[in-house]
Design a protein around this motif. Structure first.
Motif, PDB file in Angstrom:
ATOM      1  N   ILE A   1      85.184   3.589  -6.490  1.00  0.00           N
ATOM      2  CA  ILE A   1      84.481   4.781  -6.959  1.00  0.00           C
ATOM      3  C   ILE A   1      85.054   5.326  -8.271  1.00  0.00           C
ATOM      4  O   ILE A   1      84.701   6.416  -8.701  1.00  0.00           O
ATOM      5  CB  ILE A   1      84.428   5.886  -5.881  1.00  0.00           C
ATOM      6  N   LEU A   2      85.912   4.543  -8.910  1.00  0.00           N
ATOM      7  CA  LEU A   2      86.409   4.960 -10.223  1.00  0.00           C
ATOM      8  C   LEU A   2      85.261   4.990 -11.230  1.00  0.00           C
ATOM      9  O   LEU A   2      84.393   4.130 -11.209  1.00  0.00           O
ATOM     10  CB  LEU A   2      87.491   4.005 -10.713  1.00  0.00           C
TER      11      LEU A   2
ATOM     12  N   PRO B   1      80.225   5.414 -10.818  1.00  0.00           N
ATOM     13  CA  PRO B   1      81.281   4.763 -10.052  1.00  0.00           C
ATOM     14  C   PRO B   1      81.072   3.247 -10.044  1.00  0.00           C
ATOM     15  O   PRO B   1      79.937   2.763 -10.116  1.00  0.00           O
ATOM     16  CB  PRO B   1      81.133   5.346  -8.646  1.00  0.00           C
ATOM     17  N   LEU B   2      82.153   2.501  -9.969  1.00  0.00           N
ATOM     18  CA  LEU B   2      82.105   1.045 -10.021  1.00  0.00           C
ATOM     19  C   LEU B   2      81.119   0.461  -9.014  1.00  0.00           C
ATOM     20  O   LEU B   2      80.352  -0.445  -9.337  1.00  0.00           O
ATOM     21  CB  LEU B   2      83.511   0.485  -9.782  1.00  0.00           C
ATOM     22  N   ILE B   3      81.096   0.976  -7.802  1.00  0.00           N
ATOM     23  CA  ILE B   3      80.210   0.449  -6.754  1.00  0.00           C
ATOM     24  C   ILE B   3      78.734   0.587  -7.134  1.00  0.00           C
ATOM     25  O   ILE B   3      77.891  -0.201  -6.706  1.00  0.00           O
ATOM     26  CB  ILE B   3      80.504   1.114  -5.391  1.00  0.00           C
ATOM     27  N   ALA B   4      78.403   1.567  -7.955  1.00  0.00           N
ATOM     28  CA  ALA B   4      77.010   1.783  -8.363  1.00  0.00           C
ATOM     29  C   ALA B   4      76.446   0.577  -9.100  1.00  0.00           C
ATOM     30  O   ALA B   4      75.271   0.238  -8.936  1.00  0.00           O
ATOM     31  CB  ALA B   4      76.901   3.026  -9.237  1.00  0.00           C
TER      32      ALA B   4
ATOM     33  N   PRO C   1      80.734  -5.049   0.452  1.00  0.00           N
ATOM     34  CA  PRO C   1      81.919  -4.431   1.066  1.00  0.00           C
ATOM     35  C   PRO C   1      82.582  -3.449   0.106  1.00  0.00           C
ATOM     36  O   PRO C   1      82.738  -3.738  -1.085  1.00  0.00           O
ATOM     37  CB  PRO C   1      82.831  -5.621   1.357  1.00  0.00           C
ATOM     38  N   ALA C   2      82.926  -2.276   0.602  1.00  0.00           N
ATOM     39  CA  ALA C   2      83.587  -1.258  -0.224  1.00  0.00           C
ATOM     40  C   ALA C   2      84.545  -0.462   0.647  1.00  0.00           C
ATOM     41  O   ALA C   2      84.237   0.640   1.081  1.00  0.00           O
ATOM     42  CB  ALA C   2      82.556  -0.343  -0.879  1.00  0.00           C
TER      43      ALA C   2
END
Length: 65
Positions: A23-24, A30-33, A10-11
């Motif tokens: 996405i910071l 990005p963090l989600i990566a 979840p994002a």
């Protein structure tokens, strides 16, 4: 019948305390990566899906797999 292991990441865009936290940039990505990469490299899942309400998050998620 084979097991169908699926990862759902979840994002959502609407973080209250830290805007766009998923996405910071952290260490050049990005963090989600990092979450996507770990799920893929784990070889535990046949499919990895990022569930989001943002076109920008979607594009980033697609880029990282």
């Amino acid at each position: 019948m084979e097991d169908l292991n699926i990862a759902f990441i979840p994002a959502r865009q609407g973080s209250v305390r830290l805007k766009n936290k998923n996405i910071l940039n952290l260490g050049g990505h990005p963090l989600i990566a990092y979450t996507i990469n770990i799920a893929i490299k784990s070889k535990k899942f046949k499919y990895v899906f990022c569930i989001t309400d943002s076109k920008k998050y979607q594009k980033i998620s697609e880029h990282y797999g």
